[in-house]
Design an enzyme around this catalytic site. Structure first.
Site, PDB file in Angstrom:
ATOM      1  N   CYS A  72       9.757   1.450   3.527  1.00 15.80           N
ATOM      2  CA  CYS A  72      10.553   0.191   4.167  1.00 15.80           C
ATOM      3  C   CYS A  72      11.813   0.739   4.222  1.00 15.80           C
ATOM      4  O   CYS A  72      12.736   0.117   4.821  1.00 15.80           O
ATOM      5  CB  CYS A  72      10.618  -0.947   2.969  1.00 15.80           C
TER       6      CYS A  72
ATOM      7  N   PHE B 288       0.625  -1.241   0.121  1.00 14.20           N
ATOM      8  CA  PHE B 288       0.189  -0.071  -0.065  1.00 14.20           C
ATOM      9  C   PHE B 288       0.837   1.421   0.032  1.00 14.20           C
ATOM     10  O   PHE B 288       0.417   2.191  -0.225  1.00 14.20           O
ATOM     11  CB  PHE B 288      -0.993   0.141   1.239  1.00 14.20           C
TER      12      PHE B 288
ATOM     13  N   GLU C 203       8.849  -3.876  13.234  1.00 12.54           N
ATOM     14  CA  GLU C 203       8.469  -3.184  12.334  1.00 12.54           C
ATOM     15  C   GLU C 203       7.348  -2.413  12.625  1.00 12.54           C
ATOM     16  O   GLU C 203       6.402  -2.796  12.972  1.00 12.54           O
ATOM     17  CB  GLU C 203       8.313  -3.726  10.777  1.00 12.54           C
TER      18      GLU C 203
ATOM     19  N   LYS D   5      -1.009  -7.072  -9.545  1.00 15.03           N
ATOM     20  CA  LYS D   5      -1.905  -7.228  -8.323  1.00 15.03           C
ATOM     21  C   LYS D   5      -1.754  -6.162  -7.396  1.00 15.03           C
ATOM     22  O   LYS D   5      -0.780  -6.305  -6.565  1.00 15.03           O
ATOM     23  CB  LYS D   5      -1.921  -8.542  -7.785  1.00 15.03           C
TER      24      LYS D   5
HETATM   25  P1  NAD Z   1       1.336  -6.645   3.095  1.00 14.60           P
HETATM   26  O1  NAD Z   1       2.456  -7.996   3.109  1.00 14.60           O
HETATM   27  O2  NAD Z   1       0.276  -6.803   3.956  1.00 14.60           O
HETATM   28  O3  NAD Z   1       0.715  -6.659   1.587  1.00 14.60           O
HETATM   29  C1  NAD Z   1       1.405  -6.856   0.484  1.00 14.60           C
HETATM   30  C2  NAD Z   1       0.453  -7.454  -0.891  1.00 14.60           C
HETATM   31  O4  NAD Z   1       0.282  -8.923  -0.327  1.00 14.60           O
HETATM   32  C3  NAD Z   1      -0.758  -6.941  -0.935  1.00 14.60           C
HETATM   33  O5  NAD Z   1      -0.797  -6.767  -2.377  1.00 14.60           O
HETATM   34  C4  NAD Z   1      -1.825  -7.850  -0.281  1.00 14.60           C
HETATM   35  O6  NAD Z   1      -2.826  -8.009  -0.914  1.00 14.60           O
HETATM   36  C5  NAD Z   1      -1.107  -9.213  -0.319  1.00 14.60           C
HETATM   37  N1  NAD Z   1      -1.406  -9.937   0.721  1.00 14.60           N
HETATM   38  C6  NAD Z   1      -1.655  -9.781   1.974  1.00 14.60           C
HETATM   39  N2  NAD Z   1      -1.967 -10.816   2.875  1.00 14.60           N
HETATM   40  C7  NAD Z   1      -1.637 -11.929   1.946  1.00 14.60           C
HETATM   41  C8  NAD Z   1      -1.757 -13.347   2.227  1.00 14.60           C
HETATM   42  N3  NAD Z   1      -1.960 -13.789   3.401  1.00 14.60           N
HETATM   43  N4  NAD Z   1      -1.517 -14.302   1.269  1.00 14.60           N
HETATM   44  C9  NAD Z   1      -1.219 -13.511   0.115  1.00 14.60           C
HETATM   45  N5  NAD Z   1      -1.331 -12.071  -0.241  1.00 14.60           N
HETATM   46  C10 NAD Z   1      -1.329 -11.520   0.902  1.00 14.60           C
HETATM   47  O7  NAD Z   1       2.005  -5.306   3.076  1.00 14.60           O
HETATM   48  P2  NAD Z   1       1.479  -3.964   3.289  1.00 14.60           P
HETATM   49  O8  NAD Z   1       1.032  -3.623   4.374  1.00 14.60           O
HETATM   50  O9  NAD Z   1       0.544  -3.439   2.164  1.00 14.60           O
HETATM   51  O10 NAD Z   1       2.853  -2.961   2.976  1.00 14.60           O
HETATM   52  C11 NAD Z   1       3.784  -2.859   4.004  1.00 14.60           C
HETATM   53  C12 NAD Z   1       4.782  -3.682   3.985  1.00 14.60           C
HETATM   54  O11 NAD Z   1       5.663  -3.506   2.866  1.00 14.60           O
HETATM   55  C13 NAD Z   1       5.734  -3.210   5.317  1.00 14.60           C
HETATM   56  O12 NAD Z   1       6.222  -4.274   5.926  1.00 14.60           O
HETATM   57  C14 NAD Z   1       7.101  -2.632   4.252  1.00 14.60           C
HETATM   58  O13 NAD Z   1       8.246  -2.720   4.959  1.00 14.60           O
HETATM   59  C15 NAD Z   1       7.149  -3.526   3.038  1.00 14.60           C
HETATM   60  N6  NAD Z   1       7.723  -2.796   1.875  1.00 14.60           N
HETATM   61  C16 NAD Z   1       8.631  -3.418   1.687  1.00 14.60           C
HETATM   62  C17 NAD Z   1       9.573  -2.708   0.602  1.00 14.60           C
HETATM   63  C18 NAD Z   1      10.874  -3.057   0.206  1.00 14.60           C
HETATM   64  O14 NAD Z   1      11.534  -2.900  -0.875  1.00 14.60           O
HETATM   65  N7  NAD Z   1      11.509  -4.133   1.016  1.00 14.60           N
HETATM   66  C19 NAD Z   1       8.926  -1.621   0.023  1.00 14.60           C
HETATM   67  C20 NAD Z   1       7.641  -1.412   0.451  1.00 14.60           C
HETATM   68  C21 NAD Z   1       6.919  -1.979   1.474  1.00 14.60           C
END
Ligand code: NAD
Length: 503
Positions: A300, A168, A394, A192
């Site tokens: 992140c 997000f 985090e 997605k």
């Molecule tokens: P999230 O893991 O909740 O969701 C990411 C994606 O996974 C979304 O598209 C979501 O629909 C999907 N998803 C969620 N639960 C799932 C499941 N059980 N099975 C399969 N798919 C699922 O992450 P978020 O809250 O959207 O984003 C924040 C996180 O992203 C933070 O931890 C942040 O550090 C990380 N992030 C990392 C980077 C990087 O480069 N390392 C960059 C941006 C964000």
């Protein structure tokens, strides 16, 4: 008479909802389509706490439709010379620039970050697209005469259909980490997006179409867990990039690779900023404050823990002054949801109950005129101990935990013991101390006197340890290996040569 009036008012309500709440659609083979029988989730504007759209939860059948579209488009698209594909990316880059203001506004509305931060995000999308435009110069093959009249050559071929699953916090930029590079290298793509911020992806689809991308080369399926699991399992997908939390990154990596796909899954982070006593005071204070509060701490790459080595109290005082100048609703955006706000505030309260000292307190923050928005003010917490949850997990909010140590080795021990490894920074004026930390920090991206050490293109982006599963990085030159396959050809044209093996 009472019944028709009630009925009329409910129709009016439906019409009002229809004009104000957008129904998000999937994008299949160049068309926006409403999935059949879909369940929906609300999409909120976090800055004002109001629903602005509803997003469908796509099923396995809807994912399959996207795969059919992407596979159908693959032969023609991958068959174009790379320079022709790059022409479309040049046009896409120009359209991103032309529409930057409205794209940033959309990011602001669905994500809650400030318009300025959203603009910086769109600028980064432009930069990664520029890099994609340079691929004809970078993703070239190789050729060598290996013995008299015999040559070996390597050509790059696309890996096939690439799925991209995004979080997000950067609705425009993170999809663009994968889309332009994948496309220019001849792959077709299924995105997605995060179900919390699905709107920016619709504009990405429109702009790619306007740039001349053939139908089917780019598709969007909205949804959540079911859609992601279907992408991991589908035999028609060859490679998958994921960006999100470590918990889900691990699940997706295991599932996608179990289905024999290439996968690169970027996870969460706990970034340590090591501040030494000789650090430049103003520069350090302003960098740390910007790193912890930018995008409301939902990056992140955000500063999450500052490890203060020795006597750095003047820097901490200046940092608190800087943090107090940051005004929620003005130069600090909202966090993504009410649940996120509550979670962040719980971390602060728990640390305080365990003996940490809250120097700047952003709890219970209300912005005048946006009372229903999800805001947390800048928060600085001193005397956090390494065993506290706030020091280890985090938080993903505008919160800085300060841990005090006596030596740089103690600071490195704390940094090294984190399971994450996205970024780490050191603040010092000593080249020798900077080098010492660069060599010993266990993170993929290191900053020296920089709070957010995001590598600019063509340098690649990616962490270490549990901040990334899979090899290579997601952007920059490193992405070329992930997004292409090598074909090795050995050619002999001289029949007079008698050597037939290892010739
Ligand atoms: P999230 O893991 O909740 O969701 C990411 C994606 O996974 C979304 O598209 C979501 O629909 C999907 N998803 C969620 N639960 C799932 C499941 N059980 N099975 C399969 N798919 C699922 O992450 P978020 O809250 O959207 O984003 C924040 C996180 O992203 C933070 O931890 C942040 O550090 C990380 N992030 C990392 C980077 C990087 O480069 N390392 C960059 C941006 C964000």
């Amino acid at each position: 008479m009472a019944e028709p009036v009630a009925l009329l008012s409910s129709i009016k309500e439906v019409l009002r909802m229809a004009t104000e709440i957008l129904t998000v659609q999937n994008f299949l083979h160049g068309q926006f389509v409403t999935p059949n029988n879909a369940e929906y989730l609300p999409v909120m504007n976090p800055g004002i706490g109001k629903q602005i759209a509803r997003v469908p939860l796509s099923t396995a059948a809807q994912v399959d439709a996207a795969v059919v579209s992407a596979r159908a488009a693959l032969p023609a698209w991958s068959g174009l010379p790379i320079k022709e594909r790059a022409q479309i990316l040049f046009r896409y880059r120009a359209l991103l620039e032309k529409n930057a203001q409205s794209l940033a506004q959309l990011v602001h509305e669905e994500n809650g970050k400030t318009v300025g931060e959203a603009m910086a995000e769109v600028d980064k999308s432009i930069e990664v697209t520029e890099f994609a435009c340079s691929m004809p110069q970078l993703a070239t093959g190789e050729i060598l005469e290996v013995s008299r009249g015999v040559e070996c050559r390597i050509d790059r071929y696309p890996v096939g259909v690439v799925a991209s699953i995004t979080p997000f916090n950067f609705p425009n930029m993170v999809p663009n980490w994968t889309i332009p590079n994948s496309l220019v290298l001849g792959n077709t793509v299924i995105l997605k997006p995060s179900e919390q911020v699905p709107l920016s992806s619709l504009r990405i689809a429109e702009l790619l179409k306007e740039a001349g991308l053939p139908d089917g080369a780019f598709n969007i399926v909205h949804g959540a867990q079911t859609a992601v699991e279907s992408l991991c399992d589908h035999p028609g997908i060859d490679a998958l990039t994921f960006v999100g939390s470590t918990r889900v990154a691990r699940i997706v990596y295991v599932r996608a690779t179990a289905h024999l796909k290439r996968a690169l899954c970027l996870g969460g982070a706990k970034n340590h900023l090591i501040v030494l006593p000789d650090a430049h005071q103003e520069m350090t204070a302003s960098n740390v404050a910007a790193s912890m509060t930018g995008c409301a701490g939902q990056r992140c790459m955000a500063a999450s823990a500052m490890v203060a080595v020795g006597r750095v109290d003047p820097i901490i005082e200046k940092l608190c002054e800087e943090a107090r100048k940051i005004v929620p609703g003005k130069n600090l955006g909202a966090v993504i949801s009410r649940q996120a706000k509550e979670r962040i505030e719980r971390y602060i309260t728990e640390a305080e109950q365990q003996g940490a000292r809250v120097l700047v307190d952003g709890r219970n923050c209300v912005v005048a005129g946006k009372e229903a928005g999800f805001y947390v003010g800048p928060t600085v917490i001193d005397y956090v101990r390494p065993e506290m949850r706030i020091a280890q997990e985090e938080v993903f909010g505008p919160v800085l935990a300060i841990l005090r140590v006596d030596t740089v080795d103690e600071a490195l021990k704390i940094e090294n013991s984190s399971p994450y490894g996205n970024a780490a920074s050191v603040f010092t004026q000593s080249g020798g101390m900077a080098r010492y930390v660069i060599e010993r920090a266990s993170a993929g991206m290191i900053g020296v006197n920089i709070g957010v050490p995001v590598p600019r293109e063509p340098f690649s982006f990616g962490g270490w340890n549990e901040s990334k599963f899979g090899s290579g990085d997601i952007t920059g030159k490193s992405s070329i290996e992930f997004l292409t396959r090598l074909k090795k050809t050995t050619i002999k044209w001289n029949p007079e040569s008698r050597a037939n093996w290892m010739s």
